[in-house]
Design an enzyme around this catalytic site. Structure first.
Site, PDB file in Angstrom:
ATOM      1  N   HIS A 202       0.975 -10.164  47.165  1.00  0.00           N
ATOM      2  CA  HIS A 202       1.015 -10.853  45.872  1.00  0.00           C
ATOM      3  C   HIS A 202       0.271 -12.180  46.010  1.00  0.00           C
ATOM      4  O   HIS A 202       0.812 -13.252  45.746  1.00  0.00           O
ATOM      5  CB  HIS A 202       2.456 -11.048  45.418  1.00  0.00           C
ATOM      6  CG  HIS A 202       3.122  -9.779  44.987  1.00  0.00           C
ATOM      7  ND1 HIS A 202       3.006  -9.279  43.700  1.00  0.00           N
ATOM      8  CD2 HIS A 202       3.883  -8.902  45.681  1.00  0.00           C
ATOM      9  CE1 HIS A 202       3.688  -8.148  43.619  1.00  0.00           C
ATOM     10  NE2 HIS A 202       4.219  -7.888  44.808  1.00  0.00           N
TER      11      HIS A 202
ATOM     12  N   ALA B   5      -1.907  -6.067  43.736  1.00  0.00           N
ATOM     13  CA  ALA B   5      -1.423  -7.445  43.606  1.00  0.00           C
ATOM     14  C   ALA B   5      -2.085  -8.381  44.610  1.00  0.00           C
ATOM     15  O   ALA B   5      -1.431  -9.193  45.261  1.00  0.00           O
ATOM     16  CB  ALA B   5       0.096  -7.497  43.731  1.00  0.00           C
TER      17      ALA B   5
ATOM     18  N   ASP C  74       1.199   7.367  45.490  1.00  0.00           N
ATOM     19  CA  ASP C  74       1.787   8.163  44.404  1.00  0.00           C
ATOM     20  C   ASP C  74       0.734   8.736  43.471  1.00  0.00           C
ATOM     21  O   ASP C  74       1.069   9.332  42.452  1.00  0.00           O
ATOM     22  CB  ASP C  74       2.789   7.323  43.608  1.00  0.00           C
ATOM     23  CG  ASP C  74       2.155   6.088  42.977  1.00  0.00           C
ATOM     24  OD1 ASP C  74       0.984   5.790  43.266  1.00  0.00           O
ATOM     25  OD2 ASP C  74       2.863   5.400  42.206  1.00  0.00           O
TER      26      ASP C  74
ATOM     27  N   ASP D  77       7.830   1.759  47.525  1.00  0.00           N
ATOM     28  CA  ASP D  77       7.981   0.697  46.521  1.00  0.00           C
ATOM     29  C   ASP D  77       8.759   1.241  45.319  1.00  0.00           C
ATOM     30  O   ASP D  77       8.509   0.883  44.174  1.00  0.00           O
ATOM     31  CB  ASP D  77       6.619   0.152  46.074  1.00  0.00           C
ATOM     32  CG  ASP D  77       6.724  -1.191  45.359  1.00  0.00           C
ATOM     33  OD1 ASP D  77       7.781  -1.851  45.454  1.00  0.00           O
ATOM     34  OD2 ASP D  77       5.746  -1.571  44.676  1.00  0.00           O
TER      35      ASP D  77
ATOM     36  N   GLY E 103       6.399  -1.100  40.442  1.00  0.00           N
ATOM     37  CA  GLY E 103       6.885  -0.215  41.478  1.00  0.00           C
ATOM     38  C   GLY E 103       6.526   1.227  41.174  1.00  0.00           C
ATOM     39  O   GLY E 103       5.631   1.518  40.369  1.00  0.00           O
TER      40      GLY E 103
END
Length: 382
Positions: free
Chosen positions: A196, A221, A249, A274, A310
């Site tokens: 982040h 991020a 994913d 996550d 997430g």
């Protein structure tokens, strides 16, 4: 417990007709074929699991998950238990419990609660603070009102609240005081991750030189790779001390970029979920910390935005995506959910392999890489 007839898959490679004997919470011995019969009568009273036609891997280790089954790790012991049950059913035998950015007093309460659970459940490896020391420019699904400066007082308060159970923390290293904070967390035995962040190449390298050893969900991020400003991903690719988390994913990172990461750092990629509360649950409205999340077609977004919040991923699905979607070699793919996260946590002398002397954690998977039976510390979880 004796598991026999499996096709073993771990970071050491693939072995057919493999067997493993658990004694207590440890792998006592392994072998192939019918050689386990020579152990009689020592295995006469063992529970036997016929694993023919299935893959056998070490138990999965997730460094970065926030919840599942409609429950969040931020909401106390009962919710944590609900969420962990979902992930354990999908092969995750050891978990680091991730907390999103919240007010410092609430984070301290959560850390104390997790510390209590760690003392009672060896499958919980500790907590992960994903915040509050993050860049407002790359905050993702973190409430900007609760982001704070990396002040020594805040650092000490969080360390004290964790009671030594804080396993990992994500920090944006360009923030004022961040390098000092990294030094303090490393000295306390905490794995520091860069994430982040708006840091460029040089600042990220400085963080790694001060002891940061993980890149939180690489590519997401943070500054992207640019040919004149390489950014944190390239810094991590170049540094053999650093592991890179990936959320595989099919949404967070394109399959071709996944392949690039495995080519650049084949033994340092870590597949994390996550996962937020919607993992293992239907589409609908959820909360992530103090923020509303809408889940549609399995994709979690901050409500009313196009910001990912997430995932709804489980680690068996991440493994399947690595092998089938990204076409990663199965040995490298399974390393990324077993040996590589164990190494990142400094636990690879006990976790992550199907070897004698290692923890009796194992997962049986079908041909579609779906978890069918799960064992941890020599006990059947599923």
């Amino acid at each position: 417990m004796l598991l026999h007839g499996a096709r073993k898959l771990d970071a050491d490679g693939i072995v057919d007709d493999f067997w493993v004997l658990f004694v207590g919470d440890t792998i006592a011995t392994t072998g192939t074929g019918d050689s386990w019969q020579a152990l009689a009568p020592s295995v006469a009273d063992s529970e036997r699991v016929d694993a023919r036609g299935r893959w056998l891997t070490p138990g999965f280790i997730d460094l970065h998950e926030h919840g599942g089954g409609g429950a969040s790790f931020d909401d106390g012991a009962e919710s944590i238990g609900t969420a962990l049950a979902v992930h354990r059913a999908h092969g995750t035998t050891r978990s680091v419990l991730s907390l999103v950015t919240n007010p410092l007093d609430r984070l301290a309460d959560s850390l104390r609660g997790i510390a209590d659970l760690v003392s009672r459940d060896p499958l919980i490896l500790g907590s992960h603070l994903e915040g509050p020391f993050l860049s407002p420019l790359h905050r993702g699904a973190h409430d900007p009102h609760h982001l704070v400066a990396t002040e020594a007082e805040s650092v000490e308060a969080l360390l004290q609240a964790s009671g030594g159970s804080l396993r990992q923390i994500t920090i944006a290293p360009e923030l004022p005081g961040a390098i000092d904070a990294i030094d303090r967390f490393v000295a306390a035995g905490v794995v520091v991750a860069v994430g982040h962040t708006d840091a460029g190449l040089d600042v990220t390298k400085r963080a790694f030189d001060h002891g940061a050893t993980v890149l939180t969900h690489a590519f997401n991020a943070m500054r992207p790779i640019h040919h004149r400003a390489p950014g944190p991903v390239i810094a991590a690719f170049e540094d053999p001390r650093v592991a890179l988390e990936l959320i595989l994913d099919g949404v967070h990172v394109h399959a071709e970029v996944v392949r690039l990461a495995f080519l650049a750092a084949p033994h340092r990629v870590i597949l994390v979920t996550d996962a937020m509360a919607a993992a293992g649950s239907p589409d609908g409205q959820y909360r992530l910390g103090s923020l509303d999340v809408t889940v549609s077609h399995g994709e979690a977004m901050l409500s009313g935005t196009d910001t990912l919040a997430g995932s709804t991923l489980t680690q068996d699905a991440a493994l399947a995506n690595a092998i089938e979607l990204a076409q990663i070699d199965p040995v490298l793919a399974v390393r990324a959910v077993t040996a590589s996260p164990a190494r990142a946590l400094g636990l690879d002398e006990r976790l992550g392999y199907l070897r004698a002397g290692y923890a009796a954690d194992a997962v049986l998977l079908d041909e579609q890489w779906r978890s069918t039976e799960v064992f941890a510390n020599g006990l059947r979880l599923v």
